[in-house]
Design a protein around this motif. Structure first.
Motif, PDB file in Angstrom:
ATOM      1  N   VAL A 119       0.800  -1.307  -0.132  1.00 51.57           N
ATOM      2  CA  VAL A 119      -0.098   0.090   0.024  1.00 51.57           C
ATOM      3  C   VAL A 119       0.963   1.224  -0.006  1.00 51.57           C
ATOM      4  CG1 VAL A 119      -1.606   1.496   1.262  1.00 51.57           C
ATOM      5  CG2 VAL A 119      -1.840  -1.070   1.188  1.00 51.57           C
ATOM      6  N   VAL A 120       1.907   1.205   1.064  1.00 53.66           N
ATOM      7  CA  VAL A 120       2.427   2.525   0.942  1.00 53.66           C
ATOM      8  C   VAL A 120       3.460   2.929   0.224  1.00 53.66           C
ATOM      9  CG1 VAL A 120       4.104   3.862   2.821  1.00 53.66           C
ATOM     10  CG2 VAL A 120       2.301   2.134   3.705  1.00 53.66           C
ATOM     11  N   ASN A 121       4.238   1.567  -0.273  1.00 57.89           N
ATOM     12  CA  ASN A 121       5.557   2.088  -1.223  1.00 57.89           C
ATOM     13  C   ASN A 121       5.224   1.490  -2.630  1.00 57.89           C
ATOM     14  OD1 ASN A 121       6.817   2.820   0.917  1.00 57.89           O
ATOM     15  ND2 ASN A 121       7.562   0.747   1.549  1.00 57.89           N
ATOM     16  N   THR A 122       4.065   0.909  -2.898  1.00 63.62           N
ATOM     17  CA  THR A 122       3.897   0.520  -4.193  1.00 63.62           C
ATOM     18  C   THR A 122       2.515   0.732  -4.802  1.00 63.62           C
ATOM     19  OG1 THR A 122       5.126  -1.527  -3.590  1.00 63.62           O
ATOM     20  CG2 THR A 122       3.885  -1.704  -5.669  1.00 63.62           C
ATOM     21  N   ALA A 123       1.373   0.462  -4.293  1.00 60.48           N
ATOM     22  CA  ALA A 123       0.211   0.392  -4.825  1.00 60.48           C
ATOM     23  C   ALA A 123      -0.292   2.044  -4.933  1.00 60.48           C
ATOM     24  CB  ALA A 123      -1.026  -0.201  -3.921  1.00 60.48           C
ATOM     25  N   ILE A 124      -0.089   2.620  -3.928  1.00 61.75           N
ATOM     26  CA  ILE A 124      -0.540   4.321  -3.902  1.00 61.75           C
ATOM     27  C   ILE A 124       0.506   5.096  -5.006  1.00 61.75           C
ATOM     28  CG2 ILE A 124      -0.730   6.303  -2.467  1.00 61.75           C
ATOM     29  CD1 ILE A 124      -1.629   4.786  -0.459  1.00 61.75           C
ATOM     30  N   GLN A 125       1.849   4.555  -4.824  1.00 63.33           N
ATOM     31  CA  GLN A 125       2.719   5.423  -5.730  1.00 63.33           C
ATOM     32  C   GLN A 125       2.633   5.209  -7.035  1.00 63.33           C
ATOM     33  OE1 GLN A 125       4.836   7.776  -4.488  1.00 63.33           O
ATOM     34  NE2 GLN A 125       4.881   8.279  -6.790  1.00 63.33           N
ATOM     35  N   GLN A 126       2.410   3.809  -7.233  1.00 61.63           N
ATOM     36  CA  GLN A 126       1.863   3.470  -8.714  1.00 61.63           C
ATOM     37  C   GLN A 126       0.694   4.011  -9.230  1.00 61.63           C
ATOM     38  OE1 GLN A 126       0.938  -0.754  -9.483  1.00 61.63           O
ATOM     39  NE2 GLN A 126       2.435  -1.086 -11.160  1.00 61.63           N
ATOM     40  N   ALA A 127      -0.332   4.275  -8.497  1.00 62.52           N
ATOM     41  CA  ALA A 127      -1.509   4.742  -9.009  1.00 62.52           C
ATOM     42  C   ALA A 127      -1.389   6.105  -9.201  1.00 62.52           C
ATOM     43  CB  ALA A 127      -2.780   4.368  -8.070  1.00 62.52           C
ATOM     44  N   SER A 128      -0.786   6.828  -8.442  1.00 62.00           N
ATOM     45  CA  SER A 128      -0.284   8.325  -8.613  1.00 62.00           C
ATOM     46  C   SER A 128       0.665   8.392  -9.882  1.00 62.00           C
ATOM     47  CB  SER A 128       0.574   8.670  -7.222  1.00 62.00           C
ATOM     48  OG  SER A 128       0.671  10.232  -7.411  1.00 62.00           O
ATOM     49  N   ASN A 129       1.527   7.560 -10.094  1.00 59.94           N
ATOM     50  CA  ASN A 129       2.544   7.754 -11.224  1.00 59.94           C
ATOM     51  C   ASN A 129       1.664   7.546 -12.558  1.00 59.94           C
ATOM     52  OD1 ASN A 129       4.697   8.581  -9.561  1.00 59.94           O
ATOM     53  ND2 ASN A 129       5.379   6.403  -9.827  1.00 59.94           N
ATOM     54  N   ALA A 130       0.784   6.460 -12.545  1.00 62.12           N
ATOM     55  CA  ALA A 130      -0.145   6.218 -13.653  1.00 62.12           C
ATOM     56  C   ALA A 130      -1.154   7.480 -13.911  1.00 62.12           C
ATOM     57  CB  ALA A 130      -1.049   4.964 -13.431  1.00 62.12           C
ATOM     58  N   GLU A 205      -6.891  -2.802  -0.073  1.00 60.91           N
ATOM     59  CA  GLU A 205      -7.485  -3.457  -1.368  1.00 60.91           C
ATOM     60  C   GLU A 205      -8.002  -2.414  -2.426  1.00 60.91           C
ATOM     61  OE1 GLU A 205      -8.016  -6.539  -2.352  1.00 60.91           O
ATOM     62  OE2 GLU A 205      -6.904  -7.469  -0.492  1.00 60.91           O
ATOM     63  N   LYS A 206      -8.247  -1.121  -1.790  1.00 61.10           N
ATOM     64  CA  LYS A 206      -8.773  -0.020  -2.427  1.00 61.10           C
ATOM     65  C   LYS A 206      -7.614   0.410  -3.214  1.00 61.10           C
ATOM     66  CE  LYS A 206     -11.119   4.424  -2.338  1.00 61.10           C
ATOM     67  NZ  LYS A 206     -11.630   5.468  -1.495  1.00 61.10           N
ATOM     68  N   ALA A 207      -6.429   0.674  -2.591  1.00 58.97           N
ATOM     69  CA  ALA A 207      -5.251   1.005  -3.233  1.00 58.97           C
ATOM     70  C   ALA A 207      -4.799   0.168  -4.166  1.00 58.97           C
ATOM     71  CB  ALA A 207      -3.970   1.296  -2.075  1.00 58.97           C
ATOM     72  N   MET A 208      -4.776  -1.222  -3.928  1.00 61.32           N
ATOM     73  CA  MET A 208      -4.507  -2.125  -5.130  1.00 61.32           C
ATOM     74  C   MET A 208      -5.288  -2.126  -6.421  1.00 61.32           C
ATOM     75  SD  MET A 208      -3.406  -5.376  -2.624  1.00 61.32           S
ATOM     76  CE  MET A 208      -3.211  -6.489  -4.026  1.00 61.32           C
ATOM     77  N   ALA A 211      -4.533   0.981  -8.403  1.00 57.36           N
ATOM     78  CA  ALA A 211      -3.075   0.751  -8.957  1.00 57.36           C
ATOM     79  C   ALA A 211      -3.562  -0.191 -10.222  1.00 57.36           C
ATOM     80  CB  ALA A 211      -2.161   0.257  -8.220  1.00 57.36           C
ATOM     81  N   ARG A 212      -4.019  -1.111 -10.209  1.00 59.29           N
ATOM     82  CA  ARG A 212      -4.520  -2.073 -11.238  1.00 59.29           C
ATOM     83  C   ARG A 212      -5.332  -1.288 -12.359  1.00 59.29           C
ATOM     84  NH1 ARG A 212      -5.409  -6.052  -7.204  1.00 59.29           N
ATOM     85  NH2 ARG A 212      -7.608  -5.451  -7.014  1.00 59.29           N
ATOM     86  N   GLU A 213      -6.364  -0.420 -11.955  1.00 57.51           N
ATOM     87  CA  GLU A 213      -7.204   0.167 -12.964  1.00 57.51           C
ATOM     88  C   GLU A 213      -6.315   1.181 -13.644  1.00 57.51           C
ATOM     89  OE1 GLU A 213     -10.329   3.588 -12.926  1.00 57.51           O
ATOM     90  OE2 GLU A 213      -9.902   2.988 -11.174  1.00 57.51           O
ATOM     91  N   LEU A 214      -5.721   2.160 -12.940  1.00 61.02           N
ATOM     92  CA  LEU A 214      -4.995   3.162 -13.719  1.00 61.02           C
ATOM     93  C   LEU A 214      -3.678   2.598 -14.477  1.00 61.02           C
ATOM     94  CD1 LEU A 214      -4.847   5.838 -10.646  1.00 61.02           C
ATOM     95  CD2 LEU A 214      -6.207   5.955 -13.011  1.00 61.02           C
ATOM     96  N   GLN A 215      -3.201   1.604 -13.975  1.00 66.35           N
ATOM     97  CA  GLN A 215      -1.902   0.890 -14.905  1.00 66.35           C
ATOM     98  C   GLN A 215      -2.475   0.476 -15.964  1.00 66.35           C
ATOM     99  OE1 GLN A 215       0.971   1.241 -14.007  1.00 66.35           O
ATOM    100  NE2 GLN A 215       1.805   0.291 -16.078  1.00 66.35           N
ATOM    101  N   ALA A 216      -3.453  -0.364 -15.971  1.00 65.96           N
ATOM    102  CA  ALA A 216      -4.257  -0.892 -17.192  1.00 65.96           C
ATOM    103  C   ALA A 216      -4.664   0.167 -18.297  1.00 65.96           C
ATOM    104  CB  ALA A 216      -5.396  -1.705 -16.905  1.00 65.96           C
ATOM    105  N   ARG A 217      -5.436   1.340 -17.640  1.00 65.43           N
ATOM    106  CA  ARG A 217      -5.764   2.471 -18.361  1.00 65.43           C
ATOM    107  C   ARG A 217      -4.522   3.115 -18.910  1.00 65.43           C
ATOM    108  NH1 ARG A 217      -9.889   7.122 -15.899  1.00 65.43           N
ATOM    109  NH2 ARG A 217      -9.884   8.430 -17.720  1.00 65.43           N
ATOM    110  N   MET A 218      -3.358   3.226 -18.423  1.00 63.45           N
ATOM    111  CA  MET A 218      -2.350   3.959 -18.898  1.00 63.45           C
ATOM    112  C   MET A 218      -1.713   2.977 -19.909  1.00 63.45           C
ATOM    113  SD  MET A 218       1.068   5.105 -17.032  1.00 63.45           S
ATOM    114  CE  MET A 218       1.973   3.486 -17.121  1.00 63.45           C
ATOM    115  N   ASN A 219      -1.703   1.898 -19.807  1.00 66.72           N
ATOM    116  CA  ASN A 219      -1.040   1.015 -20.947  1.00 66.72           C
ATOM    117  C   ASN A 219      -1.839   1.070 -22.289  1.00 66.72           C
ATOM    118  OD1 ASN A 219       0.842  -0.018 -19.184  1.00 66.72           O
ATOM    119  ND2 ASN A 219      -0.245  -1.746 -18.699  1.00 66.72           N
TER     120      ASN A 219
END
Length: 308
Positions: A119-130, A205-208, A211-219
């Motif tokens: 949550v802290v180091n991966t999911a939230i940051q990945q969602a923010s970058n996406a 779960e919400k953060a993950m 992250a999955r939604e925004l990553q797929a959308r970015m791709n």
């Protein structure tokens, strides 16, 4: 000849719409420079806003790559490591937890076994970058971006608050173990931990999910953006050949056995080290003359050229 070249350079800028202010302070993002090489011909070097658009895609891809390289580590592993080090240094220091206290060890194990780093180091940051990449690619507007950022920041703050509560609970468990607290007190601490972990799990779960939604959308956005950019580059090149056919007569003093080279800055294929290269088109003066006479069209002129 230099006057001919200057005239065609200006016509080319107009035909390709490169002299329109579109950047900071209305400065043009495009333009044409020219160089004549005796015995070879004239070189037109074109700066196009298409190169700026490509940079947006490269920055989005770089952000995604850097995110994948970020390490993930459970911050609560430190609890177990610090406790072990302290016990090894002094097995039973004053006010410290006895090494064989199973209650405290179980509490720390339950905390450390939850992957909060996701949550802290991966999911939230990945969602923010996406989200940031999607904005740069024009797939989300400023309002949606601000809403996404606010939601992610709220999750980050909520997680941080829960982590502080866990640290306070860890201290209470340490004190209860050191003081040989009653079973009732220890049971109460265990219940507090249950309730706290139950609050963290939905945030995790919400953060993950975000992250999955925004990553797929970015791709998907990157694929669309790349396809559109490639189509725009091809159309831009067609416009260059059209300009050569329509206005190439202004280069009348260019020797018949020489050629025109058009260099498109940063519009070529990516190199082995993922850097953009230039795209070059070389057209003979005789083929341009044939197009001017109507013997061939702009499409045929492009087929006869050397492009790399």
């Amino acid at each position: 000849l230099q006057e001919n070249i200057a005239l065609f350079r200006g016509v080319l800028e107009e035909a390709l719409e490169l002299n329109q202010g579109g950047s900071l302070f209305g400065m043009s993002q495009g333009g044409v420079d020219s160089t004549y090489i005796a015995g070879q011909g004239v070189v037109f070097e074109i700066r196009s806003p298409l190169a700026t658009r490509r940079n947006r895609l490269n920055l989005a891809a770089l952000s995604n790559t850097m995110q994948s390289l970020q390490p993930t580590r459970n911050p609560f592993d430190a609890f177990r490591r610090n406790t072990t080090v302290a016990q090894q240094a002094d097995p039973s220091p004053p006010d410290e937890v006895p090494a064989d206290d199973s209650f405290y060890q179980q509490m720390m194990d339950r905390i450390a076994d939850v992957d909060y780093s996701l949550v802290v180091n991966t999911a939230i940051q990945q969602a923010s970058n996406a989200a940031r990449s999607l904005r740069s690619l024009g797939d989300i507007d400023e309002q949606e971006y601000a809403t996404r950022r606010a939601d992610l920041e709220a999750m980050r703050e909520s997680i941080a608050a829960r982590l502080e509560e866990l640290r306070a609970l860890e201290q209470q468990a340490r004190q209860a173990a050191a003081a040989a607290g009653s079973e009732q007190a220890r049971a109460a601490l265990s219940e507090q931990l249950d309730a706290l972990l139950a609050q963290i799990e939905p945030l995790r779960e919400k953060a993950m999910a975000q992250a999955r939604e925004l990553q797929a959308r970015m791709n998907e956005a990157e694929q669309r953006y790349t396809a559109q950019w490639q189509n725009d580059v091809s159309a831009f090149e067609d416009s260059i050949y059209g300009a050569l056919c329509d206005f190439g007569a202004s280069l009348r003093l260019l020797p018949e056995d020489e050629s025109i080279a058009v260099v498109l800055n940063n519009l070529g294929e990516e190199s082995a080290d993922n850097l953009p290269t230039n795209r070059v088109h070389v057209v003979s003066k005789s083929d341009i003359q044939a197009c001017i006479r109507g013997d061939i069209d702009a499409s045929t002129l492009r087929q006869r050229s050397l492009a790399y």
